[in-house]
Design a protein around this motif. Sequence first.
Motif, PDB file in Angstrom:
ATOM      1  N   MET A   1       0.846  -1.186   0.000  1.00  0.00           N
ATOM      2  CA  MET A   1       0.000   0.000   0.000  1.00  0.00           C
ATOM      3  C   MET A   1       0.885   1.241   0.000  1.00  0.00           C
ATOM      4  O   MET A   1       1.845   1.324   0.761  1.00  0.00           O
ATOM      5  CB  MET A   1      -0.914  -0.001   1.229  1.00  0.00           C
ATOM      6  N   SER A   2       0.547   2.186  -0.839  1.00  0.00           N
ATOM      7  CA  SER A   2       1.311   3.431  -0.903  1.00  0.00           C
ATOM      8  C   SER A   2       0.863   4.387   0.196  1.00  0.00           C
ATOM      9  O   SER A   2      -0.210   4.240   0.779  1.00  0.00           O
ATOM     10  CB  SER A   2       1.124   4.102  -2.269  1.00  0.00           C
ATOM     11  N   LEU A   3       1.688   5.390   0.445  1.00  0.00           N
ATOM     12  CA  LEU A   3       1.363   6.405   1.441  1.00  0.00           C
ATOM     13  C   LEU A   3       0.099   7.154   1.039  1.00  0.00           C
ATOM     14  O   LEU A   3      -0.762   7.411   1.875  1.00  0.00           O
ATOM     15  CB  LEU A   3       2.544   7.375   1.585  1.00  0.00           C
ATOM     16  N   THR A   4      -0.032   7.453  -0.226  1.00  0.00           N
ATOM     17  CA  THR A   4      -1.217   8.162  -0.730  1.00  0.00           C
ATOM     18  C   THR A   4      -2.471   7.333  -0.530  1.00  0.00           C
ATOM     19  O   THR A   4      -3.501   7.840  -0.070  1.00  0.00           O
ATOM     20  CB  THR A   4      -1.042   8.501  -2.224  1.00  0.00           C
ATOM     21  N   GLU A   5      -2.400   6.050  -0.853  1.00  0.00           N
ATOM     22  CA  GLU A   5      -3.554   5.161  -0.705  1.00  0.00           C
ATOM     23  C   GLU A   5      -3.963   5.041   0.764  1.00  0.00           C
ATOM     24  O   GLU A   5      -5.156   5.106   1.103  1.00  0.00           O
ATOM     25  CB  GLU A   5      -3.216   3.788  -1.274  1.00  0.00           C
ATOM     26  N   LEU A   6      -2.977   4.900   1.646  1.00  0.00           N
ATOM     27  CA  LEU A   6      -3.276   4.791   3.074  1.00  0.00           C
ATOM     28  C   LEU A   6      -3.872   6.094   3.598  1.00  0.00           C
ATOM     29  O   LEU A   6      -4.835   6.075   4.358  1.00  0.00           O
ATOM     30  CB  LEU A   6      -2.024   4.426   3.865  1.00  0.00           C
ATOM     31  N   ALA A   7      -3.334   7.219   3.171  1.00  0.00           N
ATOM     32  CA  ALA A   7      -3.853   8.524   3.603  1.00  0.00           C
ATOM     33  C   ALA A   7      -5.323   8.676   3.223  1.00  0.00           C
ATOM     34  O   ALA A   7      -6.130   9.174   4.004  1.00  0.00           O
ATOM     35  CB  ALA A   7      -3.019   9.650   2.994  1.00  0.00           C
TER      36      ALA A   7
END
Length: 69
Positions: free
Chosen positions: A16-22
């Motif tokens: 999971m990317s940081l953007t997706e998690l955010a």
Amino acid sequence: MIIRVNLDVMMAKRKMSLTELAEKVDITLANLSILKNNKAKAVRFSTLAAICKALDCQPGDILEYSEEE
């Protein structure tokens, strides 16, 4: 003593990317980045719960206590 945040490890395990998690946690990218890079002084339980839900993990998977700084 220090509490380390191993968010990057769990994100890598879940791919999971940081953007997706955010987006899933509904937190700003900047605040999530501060947490991920161990710059945060505190974290709300509601934020920690949302992160655990999004990553399907337990708080102990993300937080680590160490006596070394």
